[in-house]
Design a protein around this motif. Structure first.
Motif, PDB file in Angstrom:
ATOM      1  N   PHE A 282     -21.895 -20.209   9.031  1.00  7.02           N
ATOM      2  CA  PHE A 282     -23.111 -19.835   9.722  1.00  7.02           C
ATOM      3  C   PHE A 282     -23.153 -20.496  11.118  1.00  7.02           C
ATOM      4  O   PHE A 282     -23.556 -19.800  12.013  1.00  7.02           O
ATOM      5  CB  PHE A 282     -24.671 -20.268   8.848  1.00  7.02           C
ATOM      6  CG  PHE A 282     -25.017 -19.179   7.887  1.00  7.02           C
ATOM      7  CD1 PHE A 282     -25.684 -18.328   8.188  1.00  7.02           C
ATOM      8  CD2 PHE A 282     -24.499 -19.395   6.821  1.00  7.02           C
ATOM      9  CE1 PHE A 282     -26.049 -17.448   7.425  1.00  7.02           C
ATOM     10  CE2 PHE A 282     -25.049 -18.561   5.653  1.00  7.02           C
ATOM     11  CZ  PHE A 282     -25.859 -17.476   5.789  1.00  7.02           C
ATOM     12  N   SER A 283     -22.865 -21.858  10.961  1.00  7.66           N
ATOM     13  CA  SER A 283     -23.024 -22.618  12.305  1.00  7.66           C
ATOM     14  C   SER A 283     -21.646 -21.859  13.266  1.00  7.66           C
ATOM     15  O   SER A 283     -22.141 -21.745  14.694  1.00  7.66           O
ATOM     16  CB  SER A 283     -22.621 -23.800  12.172  1.00  7.66           C
ATOM     17  OG  SER A 283     -23.515 -24.494  11.650  1.00  7.66           O
ATOM     18  N   ALA A 284     -20.565 -21.548  12.849  1.00 12.87           N
ATOM     19  CA  ALA A 284     -19.654 -20.687  13.800  1.00 12.87           C
ATOM     20  C   ALA A 284     -19.996 -19.715  14.167  1.00 12.87           C
ATOM     21  O   ALA A 284     -19.711 -19.202  15.218  1.00 12.87           O
ATOM     22  CB  ALA A 284     -18.220 -20.897  12.715  1.00 12.87           C
ATOM     23  N   THR A 285     -20.709 -18.828  13.282  1.00 13.02           N
ATOM     24  CA  THR A 285     -21.102 -17.431  13.844  1.00 13.02           C
ATOM     25  C   THR A 285     -21.948 -17.373  15.054  1.00 13.02           C
ATOM     26  O   THR A 285     -21.922 -16.828  15.901  1.00 13.02           O
ATOM     27  CB  THR A 285     -21.726 -16.737  12.588  1.00 13.02           C
ATOM     28  OG1 THR A 285     -20.868 -16.571  11.655  1.00 13.02           O
ATOM     29  CG2 THR A 285     -22.457 -15.217  13.052  1.00 13.02           C
ATOM     30  N   PHE A 286     -23.274 -18.322  14.747  1.00 14.02           N
ATOM     31  CA  PHE A 286     -24.146 -18.480  15.926  1.00 14.02           C
ATOM     32  C   PHE A 286     -23.595 -19.149  17.228  1.00 14.02           C
ATOM     33  O   PHE A 286     -24.167 -18.839  18.299  1.00 14.02           O
ATOM     34  CB  PHE A 286     -25.313 -19.174  15.233  1.00 14.02           C
ATOM     35  CG  PHE A 286     -26.214 -18.409  14.354  1.00 14.02           C
ATOM     36  CD1 PHE A 286     -27.244 -17.281  14.885  1.00 14.02           C
ATOM     37  CD2 PHE A 286     -26.236 -18.395  13.154  1.00 14.02           C
ATOM     38  CE1 PHE A 286     -27.590 -16.499  14.084  1.00 14.02           C
ATOM     39  CE2 PHE A 286     -26.829 -17.509  12.261  1.00 14.02           C
ATOM     40  CZ  PHE A 286     -27.682 -16.648  12.827  1.00 14.02           C
ATOM     41  N   ASP A 287     -22.626 -20.219  16.797  1.00 11.80           N
ATOM     42  CA  ASP A 287     -22.164 -20.839  17.869  1.00 11.80           C
ATOM     43  C   ASP A 287     -21.316 -19.845  18.783  1.00 11.80           C
ATOM     44  O   ASP A 287     -21.258 -19.985  19.990  1.00 11.80           O
ATOM     45  CB  ASP A 287     -21.295 -21.997  17.478  1.00 11.80           C
ATOM     46  CG  ASP A 287     -22.094 -23.222  16.878  1.00 11.80           C
ATOM     47  OD1 ASP A 287     -23.320 -23.094  17.418  1.00 11.80           O
ATOM     48  OD2 ASP A 287     -21.669 -24.049  16.288  1.00 11.80           O
ATOM     49  N   PHE A 288     -20.475 -18.967  18.291  1.00  9.30           N
ATOM     50  CA  PHE A 288     -19.531 -18.135  18.769  1.00  9.30           C
ATOM     51  C   PHE A 288     -20.533 -17.146  19.932  1.00  9.30           C
ATOM     52  O   PHE A 288     -20.139 -16.774  20.934  1.00  9.30           O
ATOM     53  CB  PHE A 288     -18.653 -17.409  17.874  1.00  9.30           C
ATOM     54  CG  PHE A 288     -18.105 -16.300  18.637  1.00  9.30           C
ATOM     55  CD1 PHE A 288     -16.766 -16.653  19.140  1.00  9.30           C
ATOM     56  CD2 PHE A 288     -18.347 -14.818  18.643  1.00  9.30           C
ATOM     57  CE1 PHE A 288     -15.924 -15.431  19.816  1.00  9.30           C
ATOM     58  CE2 PHE A 288     -17.523 -13.908  19.254  1.00  9.30           C
ATOM     59  CZ  PHE A 288     -16.284 -14.237  19.868  1.00  9.30           C
ATOM     60  N   LEU A 289     -21.728 -16.487  19.009  1.00  8.99           N
ATOM     61  CA  LEU A 289     -22.526 -15.652  19.779  1.00  8.99           C
ATOM     62  C   LEU A 289     -23.263 -16.242  20.955  1.00  8.99           C
ATOM     63  O   LEU A 289     -23.328 -15.854  22.263  1.00  8.99           O
ATOM     64  CB  LEU A 289     -23.643 -14.989  18.998  1.00  8.99           C
ATOM     65  CG  LEU A 289     -22.879 -13.910  17.910  1.00  8.99           C
ATOM     66  CD1 LEU A 289     -24.103 -13.390  17.241  1.00  8.99           C
ATOM     67  CD2 LEU A 289     -22.448 -12.763  19.062  1.00  8.99           C
ATOM     68  N   ARG A 290     -23.847 -17.550  20.886  1.00  6.69           N
ATOM     69  CA  ARG A 290     -24.183 -18.251  21.709  1.00  6.69           C
ATOM     70  C   ARG A 290     -23.375 -18.748  22.831  1.00  6.69           C
ATOM     71  O   ARG A 290     -23.698 -18.610  24.181  1.00  6.69           O
ATOM     72  CB  ARG A 290     -24.820 -19.650  21.289  1.00  6.69           C
ATOM     73  CG  ARG A 290     -25.801 -20.478  22.223  1.00  6.69           C
ATOM     74  CD  ARG A 290     -26.518 -21.627  21.614  1.00  6.69           C
ATOM     75  NE  ARG A 290     -26.890 -21.434  20.253  1.00  6.69           N
ATOM     76  CZ  ARG A 290     -26.274 -21.760  19.035  1.00  6.69           C
ATOM     77  NH1 ARG A 290     -25.273 -22.433  19.058  1.00  6.69           N
ATOM     78  NH2 ARG A 290     -26.979 -21.731  17.833  1.00  6.69           N
ATOM     79  N   GLU A 291     -22.163 -18.834  22.605  1.00  8.71           N
ATOM     80  CA  GLU A 291     -21.226 -19.246  23.794  1.00  8.71           C
ATOM     81  C   GLU A 291     -20.947 -18.104  24.597  1.00  8.71           C
ATOM     82  O   GLU A 291     -20.663 -18.217  25.727  1.00  8.71           O
ATOM     83  CB  GLU A 291     -19.818 -20.075  23.195  1.00  8.71           C
ATOM     84  CG  GLU A 291     -18.975 -20.549  24.133  1.00  8.71           C
ATOM     85  CD  GLU A 291     -17.819 -21.157  23.567  1.00  8.71           C
ATOM     86  OE1 GLU A 291     -16.763 -21.206  23.952  1.00  8.71           O
ATOM     87  OE2 GLU A 291     -18.070 -21.716  22.157  1.00  8.71           O
ATOM     88  N   ASN A 292     -20.881 -16.920  23.857  1.00 10.71           N
ATOM     89  CA  ASN A 292     -20.223 -15.738  24.678  1.00 10.71           C
ATOM     90  C   ASN A 292     -21.184 -14.606  24.682  1.00 10.71           C
ATOM     91  O   ASN A 292     -21.076 -13.595  24.725  1.00 10.71           O
ATOM     92  CB  ASN A 292     -19.158 -15.265  23.946  1.00 10.71           C
ATOM     93  CG  ASN A 292     -17.931 -16.353  23.688  1.00 10.71           C
ATOM     94  OD1 ASN A 292     -17.359 -16.781  24.736  1.00 10.71           O
ATOM     95  ND2 ASN A 292     -17.945 -16.824  22.522  1.00 10.71           N
ATOM     96  N   ILE A 293     -22.516 -14.970  24.820  1.00 12.79           N
ATOM     97  CA  ILE A 293     -23.669 -14.068  24.587  1.00 12.79           C
ATOM     98  C   ILE A 293     -23.839 -13.209  25.764  1.00 12.79           C
ATOM     99  O   ILE A 293     -23.978 -11.908  25.602  1.00 12.79           O
ATOM    100  CB  ILE A 293     -24.952 -14.939  24.543  1.00 12.79           C
ATOM    101  CG1 ILE A 293     -26.056 -13.933  24.450  1.00 12.79           C
ATOM    102  CG2 ILE A 293     -25.276 -15.707  25.814  1.00 12.79           C
ATOM    103  CD1 ILE A 293     -26.137 -13.284  22.689  1.00 12.79           C
ATOM    104  N   LYS A 294     -23.288 -13.329  26.826  1.00 15.34           N
ATOM    105  CA  LYS A 294     -23.449 -12.512  28.043  1.00 15.34           C
ATOM    106  C   LYS A 294     -22.421 -11.554  28.102  1.00 15.34           C
ATOM    107  O   LYS A 294     -22.639 -10.392  28.230  1.00 15.34           O
ATOM    108  CB  LYS A 294     -23.476 -13.458  29.549  1.00 15.34           C
ATOM    109  CG  LYS A 294     -24.508 -14.477  29.859  1.00 15.34           C
ATOM    110  CD  LYS A 294     -24.270 -15.056  31.079  1.00 15.34           C
ATOM    111  CE  LYS A 294     -25.469 -15.826  31.211  1.00 15.34           C
ATOM    112  NZ  LYS A 294     -25.398 -16.662  32.724  1.00 15.34           N
TER     113      LYS A 294
END
Length: 325
Positions: free
Chosen positions: A20-32
């Motif tokens: 879960f953490s990896a999923t949201f961290d990836f989206l948060r880091e590359n959201i734009k």
């Protein structure tokens, strides 16, 4: 300049919470970049999908109000076919966007920093074709299995009762879908694998981890359901209002006005786009589930490092020759 954040490796054994953490961290880091790619690739599909959805909704409203035309059946079949085609293309495109971002992030020392959509376009197109190919392969296999399970259920019905046959059919479908859910990440991230090879390997990885994968899908599904409901509420409210007023024949001038219909169309676009965006959570979580299982089973992180050894060597040479620049 390199980012100070640690890279989110794909091939790494993770616990349930770490996925879960990896999923949201990836989206948060590359959201734009992810949102920009989704706007350019998914939004045009949503514009067409909303038209088909509107036509389907109007058909059932007219049926209920007793105003369906003689050629309504042909029209609704065409609308349903268009809607299904849009869903297949949209799902495949969102899968391609998410996994292309993850694939480039995995292979690049700097992740997705400074990457443009133009640079990612060839990778997205290639993965879109592979996604469609595997989708049709799984679809054909699913139809075959459905026939076998239906025949098996019919035999069970003859021996026991109808309820047990239906339950066994549902369980068989659920087990098959969950076990094959890792086939798409296998096919995208392991490029040398064929479509049917990815199905076979995906089942081998997914079957032993059936319960953890099912649990991940359920929990992520609850989150995506909340997000989808949020973007779907405006369309449902406007559609139910139009249906109620049309059936009761109260204030038909409101529901037939161009402003109301255009607003209804925009909310249908929002509903479709929100559904695809929320789908990304499940796709990325399954990718990290695949990476965790594959790492535990085959230690693919070592193979990945070897595959990019030449690239790393070239970067080392650039550093060694820095004083000559």
């Amino acid at each position: 300049m390199l980012t100070d954040k640690p890279k989110i490796e794909l091939y790494q054994q993770r616990s349930f919470g770490q996925k879960f953490s990896a999923t949201f961290d990836f989206l948060r880091e590359n959201i734009k970049l992810w949102l920009r790619a989704s706007l350019y690739t998914i939004l045009p599909i949503c514009l067409l999908q909303a038209l088909a959805l509107e036509h389907i909704g109007n058909f059932f409203t007219n049926i209920t109000a007793g105003m369906a035309g003689a050629n309504g059946l042909t029209s609704i079949i065409s609308s349903y076919m268009a809607y299904v085609v849009c869903i297949v293309i949209g799902t495949s495109m969102m899968t391609s966007v998410c996994y292309s971002l993850m694939k480039h992030y995995q292979s690049s020392p700097t992740g997705l920093q400074g990457v443009t959509l133009k640079a990612l376009r060839p990778l997205i197109i290639r993965n879109f074709k592979r996604t469609l190919k595997l989708t049709f392969a799984i679809g054909g296999l699913f139809i075959l299995v459905m026939i076998v399970l239906t025949l098996f259920g019919a035999i069970i019905n003859g021996v026991l009762n109808n309820a047990l046959g239906v339950v066994l059919l549902i369980i068989g479908i659920m087990v098959l879908l969950v076990s094959l859910s890792l086939s798409m990440p296998v096919y995208i991230f392991e490029e040398d694998t064929t479509a049917f090879g990815a199905i076979k390997r995906g089942f081998r990885l997914g079957w032993p981890a059936f319960l953890p994968t099912l649990g991940l899908i359920i929990v992520i599904g609850l989150l995506t359901g909340i997000l989808q409901a949020t973007t779907s509420v405006p369309w449902y409210l406007l559609y139910m209002g139009k249906a109620a007023l049309t059936i009761s024949n109260d204030a038909p001038e409101i529901t037939s006005s161009p402003f109301y219909n255009f607003t209804l169309y925009l909310t249908a676009v929002l509903q479709s786009f929100g559904a695809y965006l929320s789908m990304a959570l499940t796709l990325i979580a399954l990718a990290y589930q695949y990476g965790s299982i594959a790492e535990a089973k085959n230690s693919l992180s070592v193979e990945d490092d070897i595959a990019h050894f030449e690239q790393l060597s070239e970067e080392d040479k650039e550093i060694d020759n820095f004083d000559k620049l």
